[in-house]
Design an enzyme around this catalytic site. Structure first.
Site, mmCIF file in Angstrom:
data_model
loop_
_atom_site.group_PDB
_atom_site.id
_atom_site.type_symbol
_atom_site.label_atom_id
_atom_site.label_comp_id
_atom_site.label_asym_id
_atom_site.label_seq_id
_atom_site.Cartn_x
_atom_site.Cartn_y
_atom_site.Cartn_z
ATOM 1 N N ILE A 1 85.917 35.966 -61.920
ATOM 2 C CA ILE A 1 86.085 35.670 -60.218
ATOM 3 C C ILE A 1 85.435 34.672 -59.838
ATOM 4 C CG2 ILE A 1 86.526 38.242 -59.553
ATOM 5 C CD1 ILE A 1 83.735 38.299 -58.899
ATOM 6 N N GLY A 2 84.768 33.912 -60.658
ATOM 7 C CA GLY A 2 84.281 32.654 -60.312
ATOM 8 C C GLY A 2 83.718 32.109 -61.361
ATOM 9 N N GLY B 1 80.915 28.369 -62.187
ATOM 10 C CA GLY B 1 79.889 27.382 -61.455
ATOM 11 C C GLY B 1 79.162 26.924 -62.598
ATOM 12 N N GLY B 2 78.097 25.918 -62.306
ATOM 13 C CA GLY B 2 77.423 25.284 -63.198
ATOM 14 C C GLY B 2 76.303 26.358 -63.862
ATOM 15 N N PHE B 3 76.015 27.191 -63.139
ATOM 16 C CA PHE B 3 75.079 28.357 -63.772
ATOM 17 C C PHE B 3 75.994 29.085 -65.022
ATOM 18 C CE2 PHE B 3 73.954 32.742 -63.919
ATOM 19 C CZ PHE B 3 72.375 32.835 -64.263
ATOM 20 N N GLY B 4 77.339 29.449 -64.886
ATOM 21 C CA GLY B 4 77.988 30.085 -65.684
ATOM 22 C C GLY B 4 79.143 30.654 -65.064
ATOM 23 N N VAL C 1 81.258 34.240 -63.259
ATOM 24 C CA VAL C 1 81.209 35.583 -62.666
ATOM 25 C C VAL C 1 82.332 36.403 -62.788
ATOM 26 C CG1 VAL C 1 80.535 36.603 -60.249
ATOM 27 C CG2 VAL C 1 79.957 34.161 -60.802
ATOM 28 N N LYS D 1 76.894 37.589 -62.757
ATOM 29 C CA LYS D 1 76.961 36.305 -63.024
ATOM 30 C C LYS D 1 76.125 36.081 -64.489
ATOM 31 C CE LYS D 1 75.599 33.640 -59.725
ATOM 32 N NZ LYS D 1 74.900 33.087 -58.814
ATOM 33 N N ASP E 1 71.725 24.864 -50.354
ATOM 34 C CA ASP E 1 73.030 25.117 -50.948
ATOM 35 C C ASP E 1 74.048 25.647 -50.067
ATOM 36 O OD1 ASP E 1 75.094 23.625 -52.644
ATOM 37 O OD2 ASP E 1 74.998 25.248 -54.100
#
Length: 460
Positions: free
Chosen positions: A142-143, A145-148, A150, A164, A262
């Site tokens: 579902i997502g 990002g820079g972190f990883g 989701v 996440k 953020d």
């Protein structure tokens, strides 16, 4: 048992209560009709109102009933207390967070309200996570990002969660810091307008954060009309107030002041009832706790288009950096545009700067999202939201309002908006009276606006 989702929309470095103890703002003037008088279109007077409302003293009132719907007042803002189902109890900061602040147009009961599980108390195993996400099935993604990545998941008891999953290259020191920052921050906060933290897991090279699943996508998706019909202005006002409540809680009522760093539309998640929840604490940082400290010195992190230029220039982080980002978000809410519109002409590329110019020229209506119908109530709300956003976008932190003040002003704007929606347009005499309330210090206003529109305010 329903829960909600968090999205990891960040990408490293610079990335592309109910009733509470608050006073109601008196800065928002009475409603006006669609036909403004000539004086209300005077750019100097309009600009003066934008700056002057920063300095309007707050009324020492406190809502104790249902805000916006004929609530009662009391005069103290000292010892926090909340009213729940007719009874009042003294509560600590954690309980204030659970209950939320102010009120909004919609309740939290029913669809969209999250699980009652206590934040951070759940223990997970890798087997449970694999089962919940069907071994991290691509169909449940579902997502990103820079972190990883989701994923949506479902626990055995039926609770929906957002998982996440950090990149396997999390030996990257910056990503490791983000992971630690997120779990430490989320473990100590709890508020109805913050995504709820359930727990985390470190297993070999796997680093997992588990939060509530918010089912209705991000604010940015709704502004892009990717989630059905466009948000009406009433919903956008409610969302702005929800976000203001959440950030105020982080700044003032968490165990230690927290700066989110953020705040942006893709980090605002919406429930089925369009309640807003702030997500993604990967860049969050504890604010200054020393009584003499005015800021925290730290490397710049955030998202281009939302970054506080003073923080960008000095590396001095304060809670007013979140206020600046919130100002950009307000412009985004009423215009529907992204903070940086790369495909538009240069004069329209930086949305907040473009909106400021339109506003000071007396053409605020040209900034209204084309999906919104221009009405007397909408026009009044638009001008007042832009006034507030430009206060938040002041070049220096000392000139910006606090997030608490932003919440008060927005609450007042919503109240006026609702009243005007339910009544006939005011007579010319009333409109004239409203115009007389505009500030008169033209020289200071011109100087402030020149600073606001200068390139230094938007160095992107």
């Amino acid at each position: 048992m329903r829960s909600s989702r968090s999205r990891g929309s960040s990408s490293g470095g610079v990335r592309t209560p109910e009733p509470w103890e608050f006073s109601q703002s008196s800065s928002s003037s009475s409603s006006s009709g669609s036909k403004r008088s000539d004086s209300s279109r005077n750019p100097i007077q309009i600009a003066a109102r934008a700056i002057g409302s920063c300095f309007v003293p707050m009324e020492p009132h406190l809502p104790t009933g249902n805000p916006g719907d004929g609530f009662r007042y009391q005069s103290s803002i000292a010892a926090p207390s909340v009213s729940v189902h007719g009874s009042t109890h003294g509560v600590d900061k954690k309980n204030l967070g659970r209950l939320g602040m102010f009120g909004s147009g919609r309740g939290y009961s029913g669809k969209g309200y999250s699980s009652q599980k206590e934040p951070g108390t759940m223990k997970f195993t890798m087997t449970e996570i694999n089962r919940a996400t069907k071994n991290f099935s691509a169909s449940l993604k579902i997502g990103q990002g820079g972190f990883g990545t989701v994923y949506k998941g479902k626990l055995e008891d039926g609770t929906f969660i957002a998982v996440k999953r950090a990149k396997k290259t999390l030996n990257d020191s910056h990503l490791g810091v983000e992971f630690q920052s997120e779990i430490k921050t989320m473990a100590q906060v709890e508020h109805l307008n913050l995504v709820k933290f359930f727990g985390f897991l470190e297993h070999g090279d796997e680093k997992i954060v588990v939060v509530e699943y918010v089912p209705n996508g991000t604010l940015r998706e709704h502004l892009d009309c990717l989630k059905g019909k466009p948000l009406d202005l009433a919903a956008r006002l409610d969302i702005a107030i929800d976000v203001a409540h959440a950030i105020t809680y982080l700044h003032m009522y968490s165990d230690h002041p927290i700066i989110h760093r953020d705040i942006k539309s893709s980090n605002i998640l919406l429930t089925d009832t369009l309640r807003a929840k702030v997500a993604d604490f990967g860049f969050a940082r504890l604010g200054a706790t020393d009584g003499d400290a005015t800021h925290v010195s730290t490397q710049v992190k955030g998202t281009a288009g939302y970054l506080d230029p003073e923080y960008l220039r000095t590396y001095q982080l304060t809670d007013k950096s979140d206020v600046f980002s919130f100002g950009v978000l307000l412009v985004e809410l009423v215009s529907g545009r992204r903070p940086i519109e790369t495909k538009r002409e240069i004069v329209e590329r930086i949305t907040a700067k473009w909106a400021m110019k339109k506003f000071t020229e007396g053409n605020a209506l040209q900034t209204l999202d084309s999906n919104l119908l221009p009405t007397p109530a909408a026009n009044l709300a638009l001008e007042k939201i832009l006034e507030l956003s430009f206060q938040c976008l002041a070049p220096t932190r000392q000139s910006r309002p606090s997030m608490r003040r932003c919440a008060e002003i927005l609450w007042s704007i919503r109240k006026d908006y609702r009243e005007l929606l339910s009544s006939d347009p005011p007579c010319p005499r009333m409109r004239s009276s409203m115009n007389e309330k505009i500030a008169h210090d033209h020289i200071e206003v011109l100087i402030m606006l020149q600073l606001l529109i200068s390139p230094a305010c938007f160095p992107y």
